[in-house]
Design a protein around this motif. Structure first.
Motif, PDB file in Angstrom:
ATOM      1  N   ALA A 175       0.851  -1.192   0.000  1.00 26.55           N
ATOM      2  CA  ALA A 175       0.000   0.000   0.000  1.00 26.55           C
ATOM      3  C   ALA A 175       0.885   1.240   0.000  1.00 26.55           C
ATOM      4  N   LEU A 176       0.265   2.374  -0.284  1.00 27.15           N
ATOM      5  CA  LEU A 176       0.929   3.673  -0.208  1.00 27.15           C
ATOM      6  C   LEU A 176       0.088   4.548   0.695  1.00 27.15           C
ATOM      7  N   ALA A 177       0.653   4.985   1.802  1.00 27.43           N
ATOM      8  CA  ALA A 177      -0.095   5.770   2.786  1.00 27.43           C
ATOM      9  C   ALA A 177       0.744   6.945   3.256  1.00 27.43           C
ATOM     10  N   GLY A 178       0.196   8.142   3.122  1.00 28.66           N
ATOM     11  CA  GLY A 178       0.887   9.328   3.605  1.00 28.66           C
ATOM     12  C   GLY A 178       2.281   9.491   3.040  1.00 28.66           C
ATOM     13  N   GLY A 179       2.481   9.108   1.780  1.00 28.78           N
ATOM     14  CA  GLY A 179       3.787   9.259   1.146  1.00 28.78           C
ATOM     15  C   GLY A 179       4.751   8.133   1.439  1.00 28.78           C
ATOM     16  N   ALA A 180       4.342   7.144   2.237  1.00 26.84           N
ATOM     17  CA  ALA A 180       5.210   6.027   2.580  1.00 26.84           C
ATOM     18  C   ALA A 180       4.712   4.749   1.923  1.00 26.84           C
ATOM     19  N   TRP A 181       5.637   3.989   1.345  1.00 31.33           N
ATOM     20  CA  TRP A 181       5.295   2.655   0.873  1.00 31.33           C
ATOM     21  C   TRP A 181       5.222   1.734   2.072  1.00 31.33           C
ATOM     22  N   VAL A 182       4.177   0.932   2.144  1.00 34.45           N
ATOM     23  CA  VAL A 182       3.982   0.012   3.263  1.00 34.45           C
ATOM     24  C   VAL A 182       3.842  -1.390   2.702  1.00 34.45           C
ATOM     25  N   THR A 183       4.587  -2.321   3.264  1.00 31.68           N
ATOM     26  CA  THR A 183       4.560  -3.706   2.802  1.00 31.68           C
ATOM     27  C   THR A 183       4.327  -4.643   3.976  1.00 31.68           C
ATOM     28  N   ALA A 184       3.711  -5.774   3.701  1.00 33.61           N
ATOM     29  CA  ALA A 184       3.532  -6.823   4.703  1.00 33.61           C
ATOM     30  C   ALA A 184       3.839  -8.151   4.048  1.00 33.61           C
ATOM     31  N   GLY A 185       4.378  -9.085   4.826  1.00 33.86           N
ATOM     32  CA  GLY A 185       4.783 -10.338   4.213  1.00 33.86           C
ATOM     33  C   GLY A 185       4.563 -11.546   5.074  1.00 33.86           C
ATOM     34  N   ALA A 186       4.979 -12.669   4.505  1.00 29.84           N
ATOM     35  CA  ALA A 186       4.849 -13.945   5.192  1.00 29.84           C
ATOM     36  C   ALA A 186       5.731 -14.018   6.428  1.00 29.84           C
ATOM     37  N   ASP A 187       6.688 -13.114   6.568  1.00 30.17           N
ATOM     38  CA  ASP A 187       7.538 -13.080   7.766  1.00 30.17           C
ATOM     39  C   ASP A 187       6.854 -12.381   8.937  1.00 30.17           C
ATOM     40  N   THR A 188       5.539 -12.109   8.803  1.00 30.06           N
ATOM     41  CA  THR A 188       4.668 -11.503   9.834  1.00 30.06           C
ATOM     42  C   THR A 188       5.088 -10.087  10.214  1.00 30.06           C
ATOM     43  N   THR A 189       5.803  -9.406   9.347  1.00 33.23           N
ATOM     44  CA  THR A 189       6.177  -8.017   9.616  1.00 33.23           C
ATOM     45  C   THR A 189       5.472  -7.075   8.650  1.00 33.23           C
ATOM     46  N   VAL A 190       5.295  -5.850   9.138  1.00 27.95           N
ATOM     47  CA  VAL A 190       4.814  -4.739   8.315  1.00 27.95           C
ATOM     48  C   VAL A 190       5.945  -3.729   8.264  1.00 27.95           C
ATOM     49  N   ARG A 191       6.354  -3.354   7.070  1.00 29.52           N
ATOM     50  CA  ARG A 191       7.526  -2.489   6.915  1.00 29.52           C
ATOM     51  C   ARG A 191       7.140  -1.201   6.185  1.00 29.52           C
ATOM     52  N   PHE A 192       7.835  -0.133   6.566  1.00 29.82           N
ATOM     53  CA  PHE A 192       7.555   1.200   6.043  1.00 29.82           C
ATOM     54  C   PHE A 192       8.811   1.735   5.371  1.00 29.82           C
ATOM     55  N   TRP A 193       8.613   2.393   4.201  1.00 28.68           N
ATOM     56  CA  TRP A 193       9.728   2.844   3.369  1.00 28.68           C
ATOM     57  C   TRP A 193       9.474   4.269   2.898  1.00 28.68           C
ATOM     58  N   ASP A 194      10.554   5.054   2.814  1.00 26.50           N
ATOM     59  CA  ASP A 194      10.384   6.405   2.278  1.00 26.50           C
ATOM     60  C   ASP A 194      10.479   6.382   0.758  1.00 26.50           C
ATOM     61  N   ALA A 195      10.326   7.552   0.132  1.00 24.44           N
ATOM     62  CA  ALA A 195      10.283   7.632  -1.327  1.00 24.44           C
ATOM     63  C   ALA A 195      11.589   7.203  -1.975  1.00 24.44           C
ATOM     64  N   ALA A 196      12.696   7.273  -1.222  1.00 25.01           N
ATOM     65  CA  ALA A 196      13.994   6.888  -1.766  1.00 25.01           C
ATOM     66  C   ALA A 196      14.274   5.401  -1.603  1.00 25.01           C
ATOM     67  N   GLY A 197      13.372   4.683  -0.934  1.00 25.05           N
ATOM     68  CA  GLY A 197      13.555   3.246  -0.755  1.00 25.05           C
ATOM     69  C   GLY A 197      14.206   2.857   0.550  1.00 25.05           C
TER      70      GLY A 197
END
Length: 725
Positions: A175-197
């Motif tokens: 997903a993309l929320a508030g300018g941040a890329w947000v990912t979730a995976g099979a490793d049970t984590t939710v991770r947040f990334w800025d526009a530069a990665g």
């Protein structure tokens, strides 16, 4: 191919028709393989797509129709309020087969999209693609893969793509929320990334995630777990123990949290909102204005909730177990899909059902087009786009729920997504992201002319369109700019007075640097596109000299001859040089080139078919019909019993197919050996005059466009075997 080579081409021996004496075949042969139904008047032009999969027909009934070339099934009709207002006189495909050009008696040429299943672009991913999310600019998108990698394609281009690395298993949500890329995976984590990665935060998922939703302009991320819980997370998310409040726990706990955060280790999150959907759910859909959240399930229901307070609004019945839901871009409509293979469309405001349609199988995900009334859905190995146009308060139109295009995939497909320009993106299990163009049902270009447009032809790039008009002017259009690139008065006479001769056919040279025009003025001309200059004229035949009646010879004629002998020093008159067979004596309707561009065939209302040497502009072959008598003394017999309205070479250029009218409202079809000019098949048919003709790429079938037969109101388009094949 040089003329000397052409003369040595072998003759084709047909199984059913003998060459001896040009034997005429029975009138009914060959039978139609398919009849293309729907038109109500003369089918003036037919065209085959470059891959041979589609047939386009242009008709006097003001419609253009698209058919499946194999089955004859109708695929699309271009007409109605947004279509031509006059008879459609010409149709042509571009080289890619994804657009049509049409010319009409409404003084316009138009360009239309053609539905094709071939992607415009494909992007390889490092593993099976699982999710695609579009950025706020409508072009940048991110792709999640089953190998744990996420790639962000800036402006939709592969060059300069940013990689988001961190997940140790498959990335299942994005997903993309508030300018941040947000990912979730099979490793049970939710991770947040800025526009530069750069990874900015790692949090623990609240459970097995089945739903993930956010809007690019919102600072809230919505998550749903398999047990029916719905949570709202602020972005960036706050850890369970605030960093600056030590009084809530021991200093040791705060220090441990600080270490975990600094090392990027996952920690729990305090949700800003949470409620239960009272049962297992399959996914989430968030309204564009962030005020409504729809849970897919439990059971057959898709439930709408107010995001502000978590209050339930209403339920939307999905038929079978709810499988997917999507909001339209204005948030006024909600599409839901059930396991029973039905898609339903609801009005969000009052929850009323607008309409439903069968999707042909279970639909896993849905997405609305950003501007058009179209809905995309993914099924097992395909993505499909349906039309969902309707007028509130009016009965549903017949086309509601009609499939516009289907896009087969070699493996599973997921995450349908429309870009801002209306292209469809899909994520494939075969490690490919595909970009498809959705064909609009409205003309994408309308090119005005001062009078009827009889002929249209694309160049090889599809960016230039040549049009022939009744005003005698050849126009070369720059389609991206929607303006004429070159205007050539190809068949306009200015002296002693201005006369405009209609152009009936236009044809590009093999190198697409020149254009042939055929006209009412009995001539064919070749034009240089860059300069607009005349390259060569294929001249009409001179008018036959009138035969003077013989007068009675006077009695003293012999004496007069003796009295006035010719002077000895008077030079002898030179005999006129043999210039070969003459050109046409009437309007030229149709032209066709050999593949090498060295020879040109033409058909005319003078009932003849001629073969021209393009290099010299001279006629090198006449096609005389053995069943007909010469029209003029000293000239071969005409080729047809009526006007010749279509000529096409069979691939390989050994044979030429010609078609047109015959007496008593019938049609005539013939096949000729190009090297010898001998007819190898010829027959009148119980059809109306054949107005147009196309040959399949393998040379085994013909597509005919016909006027109404005598006593019948409708014209026909049909597919037949090439005679003798």
């Amino acid at each position: 191919m040089r003329y000397s080579t052409l003369l040595t081409l072998p003759c084709l021996t047909f199984a059913l028709f003998s060459l001896a004496g040009g034997t005429q075949a029975p009138p009914g042969d060959p039978a139609a393989l398919a009849v293309l139904k729907g038109h109500t008047d003369a089918v003036e032009s037919v065209a085959l797509s470059p891959d041979g999969s589609r047939i386009a027909t242009a008709c006097f009934d003001r419609e253009v129709r698209l058919f499946d070339a194999t089955t004859g099934a109708p695929l699309r009709t271009y007409g109605g309020e947004q279509g031509h207002k006059g008879q459609v006189l010409a149709v042509a495909f571009n080289a890619r087969g994804d657009q049509l050009a049409t010319g009409s008696a409404d003084n316009s040429a138009r360009v239309w999209d053609v539905p094709v299943s071939v992607p415009v672009k494909t992007i390889a991913t490092s593993g099976p693609a699982t999710r695609i999310v579009l950025a706020a600019d409508g072009k940048t998108f991110a792709v999640a893969s089953a190998d744990g990698l996420v790639k962000v394609f800036l402006a939709g281009e592969e060059k300069g793509a940013i990689e988001l690395k961190g997940h140790t298993g498959a990335v299942t949500h994005l997903a993309l929320a508030g300018g941040a890329w947000v990912t979730a995976g099979a490793d049970t984590t939710v991770r947040f990334w800025d526009a530069a990665g750069k990874q900015t935060a790692v949090r623990l998922a609240p459970g097995k995630l089945v739903g993930f939703a956010a809007n690019a302009n919102s600072g809230t991320l919505w998550l749903a777990t398999a047990d029916g819980r719905v949570q709202a997370w602020a972005v960036p998310p706050q850890p369970v123990v605030p960093m600056n409040v030590a009084i809530l726990g021991s200093g040791r706990a705060v220090a441990a949290l600080d270490v975990a955060l600094k090392k990027g280790q996952p920690v729990p999150v305090v949700p800003s909102r949470e409620w239960s959907a009272t049962g297992p759910i399959a996914g989430l859909a968030l309204s564009p204005d962030n005020t409504r959240l729809v849970t897919v399930g439990p059971g057959k229901e898709c439930v709408s909730w107010q995001t502000g307070n978590g209050q339930k609004e209403r339920a939307f019945e999905a038929g079978g177990d709810a499988a997917a839901a999507a909001f339209s871009k204005d948030g006024q409509r909600l599409a839901v899909a059930g396991a029973d293979g039905t898609v339903r469309l609801f009005a969000v405001g009052d929850g009323k059902l607008v309409g439903s349609f069968p999707a042909g199988g279970p639909v896993s995900e849905l997405a609305f087009h950003p501007t058009a009334p179209q809905l995309a859905g993914t099924q097992k190995n395909a993505a499909t786009v349906w039309t969902v146009a309707f007028q509130p308060g009016q009965p549903l139109p017949p086309e509601f729920g009609r499939p516009l295009q289907s896009f087969p995939h070699p493996k599973g497909v997921a995450s349908p997504l429309f870009s801002a320009d209306g292209a469809l993106l899909t994520a494939g299990e075969d490690s490919q992201v595909r970009r498809f163009r959705i064909a609009s049902e409205l003309p994408v270009k309308t090119l005005g002319h001062p009078t009827l447009v009889d002929a249209v032809a694309f160049d090889d790039t599809g960016t230039l369109l040549a049009t022939g008009c009744h005003d005698g002017v050849l126009r070369i259009w720059d389609l991206p700019k929607n303006t004429p690139l070159k205007t050539i008065s190809a068949h306009v006479v200015t002296m002693p007075q201005q006369v405009q001769h209609p152009i009936y056919a236009v044809l590009w040279s093999p190198d697409f640097k020149q254009v042939f025009t055929a006209s009412y003025d009995k001539s064919i001309k070749l034009w240089d596109v860059a300069s607009g200059n005349l390259v060569r004229e294929f001249k009409a035949a001179p008018d036959p000299k009138p035969v003077e009646p013989k007068k009675d010879e006077p009695k003293d004629a012999k004496k007069d001859e003796k009295k006035d002998p010719p002077k000895k020093d008077e030079p002898k008159k030179e005999e006129p040089k043999d210039t070969g067979p003459p050109g046409h004596r009437d309007q030229v309707f149709t032209i066709a080139l050999t593949k090498d561009g060295k020879f040109l065939a033409s058909g005319s209302s003078d009932r003849t078919v001629k073969l021209w040497d393009v290099a010299t502009g001279k006629v090198v072959r006449e096609f005389a019909n053995p069943d007909l008598k010469p029209t003029l003394p000293g000239e071969p017999a005409p080729s047809h019993p009526g006007w010749v309205q279509a000529v096409r070479f069979v691939p390989g250029d050994q044979f030429l197919v010609t078609a047109g009218a015959a007496p008593r409202g019938r049609s005539y079809l013939a096949v000729w050996n190009v090297a010898t000019g001998q007819r190898v098949f010829g027959a009148e048919r119980d059809l109306g005059a054949i107005r147009s003709l196309a040959v399949t790429a393998d040379g085994t079938r013909l597509v005919l466009g016909c006027a109404p037969a005598k006593g019948k109101p409708d014209g026909e388009a049909l597919v037949i075997k090439l005679p003798g094949k």
